[in-house]
Design an enzyme around this catalytic site. Structure first.
Site, PDB file in Angstrom:
ATOM      1  N   PRO A 153       0.787  -1.238   0.000  1.00  5.91           N
ATOM      2  CA  PRO A 153       0.000   0.000   0.000  1.00  5.91           C
ATOM      3  C   PRO A 153       0.817   1.285   0.000  1.00  5.91           C
ATOM      4  O   PRO A 153       0.261   2.368   0.164  1.00  5.91           O
ATOM      5  CB  PRO A 153      -0.784  -0.124   1.317  1.00  5.91           C
ATOM      6  CG  PRO A 153       0.184  -0.813   2.227  1.00  5.91           C
ATOM      7  CD  PRO A 153       0.951  -1.786   1.347  1.00  5.91           C
ATOM      8  N   GLU A 154       2.132   1.201  -0.172  1.00  5.25           N
ATOM      9  CA  GLU A 154       2.997   2.359   0.007  1.00  5.25           C
ATOM     10  C   GLU A 154       2.560   3.555  -0.843  1.00  5.25           C
ATOM     11  O   GLU A 154       2.546   4.696  -0.361  1.00  5.25           O
ATOM     12  CB  GLU A 154       4.454   1.989  -0.308  1.00  5.25           C
ATOM     13  CG  GLU A 154       5.123   1.124   0.741  1.00  5.25           C
ATOM     14  CD  GLU A 154       4.853  -0.360   0.555  1.00  5.25           C
ATOM     15  OE1 GLU A 154       5.492  -1.160   1.256  1.00  5.25           O
ATOM     16  OE2 GLU A 154       4.013  -0.719  -0.300  1.00  5.25           O
ATOM     17  N   ALA A 155       2.241   3.333  -2.126  1.00  9.23           N
ATOM     18  CA  ALA A 155       1.878   4.451  -2.997  1.00  9.23           C
ATOM     19  C   ALA A 155       0.631   5.160  -2.503  1.00  9.23           C
ATOM     20  O   ALA A 155       0.524   6.389  -2.612  1.00  9.23           O
ATOM     21  CB  ALA A 155       1.678   3.957  -4.428  1.00  9.23           C
ATOM     22  N   LEU A 159       4.139   7.109  -0.378  1.00  5.79           N
ATOM     23  CA  LEU A 159       5.499   6.568  -0.354  1.00  5.79           C
ATOM     24  C   LEU A 159       5.695   5.635  -1.539  1.00  5.79           C
ATOM     25  O   LEU A 159       4.857   5.552  -2.433  1.00  5.79           O
ATOM     26  CB  LEU A 159       5.730   5.819   0.971  1.00  5.79           C
ATOM     27  CG  LEU A 159       5.558   6.650   2.240  1.00  5.79           C
ATOM     28  CD1 LEU A 159       5.516   5.750   3.469  1.00  5.79           C
ATOM     29  CD2 LEU A 159       6.690   7.678   2.360  1.00  5.79           C
TER      30      LEU A 159
END
Length: 263
Positions: A153-155, A159
């Site tokens: 899930p970073e984006a 991130l």
């Protein structure tokens, strides 16, 4: 910070909550924060890197596990708070070159799981989110329980996935699927993971330990020299053109035949 393989399953580090156990040629590395779903911190990555740096030459298989009901829920959420010492706020204030070197050190906790001479197996139950998914991706093979869920899930949090996961993901599922998984941050359940090549096997939750043990036994049944040369060939095939890969096969087989002949 101490982090090399420890006998008897003692913690490799008290800060990173990583413990190791050696059984012959097999080293098991366990994330041991079950109450926090094995959430990771920079100390976790330092501890993992230290395990890799101290890996004995005669270890053939490394099994990575998470204690409790989840493999790893990812980054410890307290580190997102800008007031947390050593959290993302502190990292963001570092000069760019220093920050990149810091991240390089974190990546070292993951990259060693593809080291020559070993085969790494992730035993994944429950959630493998963010850094947890990237730790599973850092391994050569992944055995998932039927309830396992992987997410990057970073984006969606502003991130990027930066713990070596993107190269492996593209190699496993292809460019378009990897891009979609990373940009949407959606959940990949175990059945889909098996269908698209993320999971080596999917088993009922109660059979995870036995399934991993069976896989490890099959890997270690082959002679060590042949096993290591074959693993090296498969890894090089990802980046080599056909001519270079053919040459690598010839060289490897020459070494194997020489050893079998006693030369």
């Amino acid at each position: 910070m101490s982090g090399g393989p420890q006998p008897g399953g003692r913690p490799a580090t008290g800060d990173g909550w990583v413990r190791t156990h050696r059984d012959g040629a097999v080293l098991t590395v366990t994330l041991d924060r079950p109450a926090q779903l094995n959430a990771q911190t920079p100390a976790t990555w330092t501890a993992l890197a230290a395990v890799g740096a101290g890996l004995p030459d005669d270890v053939r298989v490394v099994v990575v596990r998470g204690a409790g009901r989840s493999f790893s829920a990812g980054l410890d959420r307290t580190l997102v708070d800008p007031r947390t010492a050593g959290g993302l706020g502190d990292l963001a204030r570092l000069p760019a070159e220093e920050l990149q070197e810091r991240i390089r050190g974190y990546q070292a906790g993951f990259r060693w799981l593809r080291s020559p001479g070993i085969v790494s197996v992730a035993a994944v139950q429950g959630n493998a989110i963010g850094a947890g998914a990237q730790l599973a991706l850092a391994c050569d093979l992944r055995v998932l329980t039927e309830d396992a869920v992987l997410r990057l899930p970073e984006a969606t949090l502003g991130l990027v996935p930066d713990l070596t996961g993107t190269s492996t993901l593209v190699g496993l599922v292809g460019y378009s699927r990897a891009l979609e998984i990373c940009l949407t941050g959606r959940a990949v359940v175990a059945a889909e993971a098996r269908a698209i090549g993320l999971a080596t096997a999917v088993v009922p939750a109660g059979q995870l330990h036995a399934a991993v043990a069976e896989l490890v036994a099959a890997i270690t049944a082959a002679p060590v020299g042949a096993s290591r040369e074959t693993a090296a060939l498969v890894r090089s095939a990802v980046r080599n053109d056909p001519e270079a890969q053919d040459a690598a096969e010839r060289a490897a087989q020459t070494r194997r035949l020489a050893e079998l002949a006693g030369r």
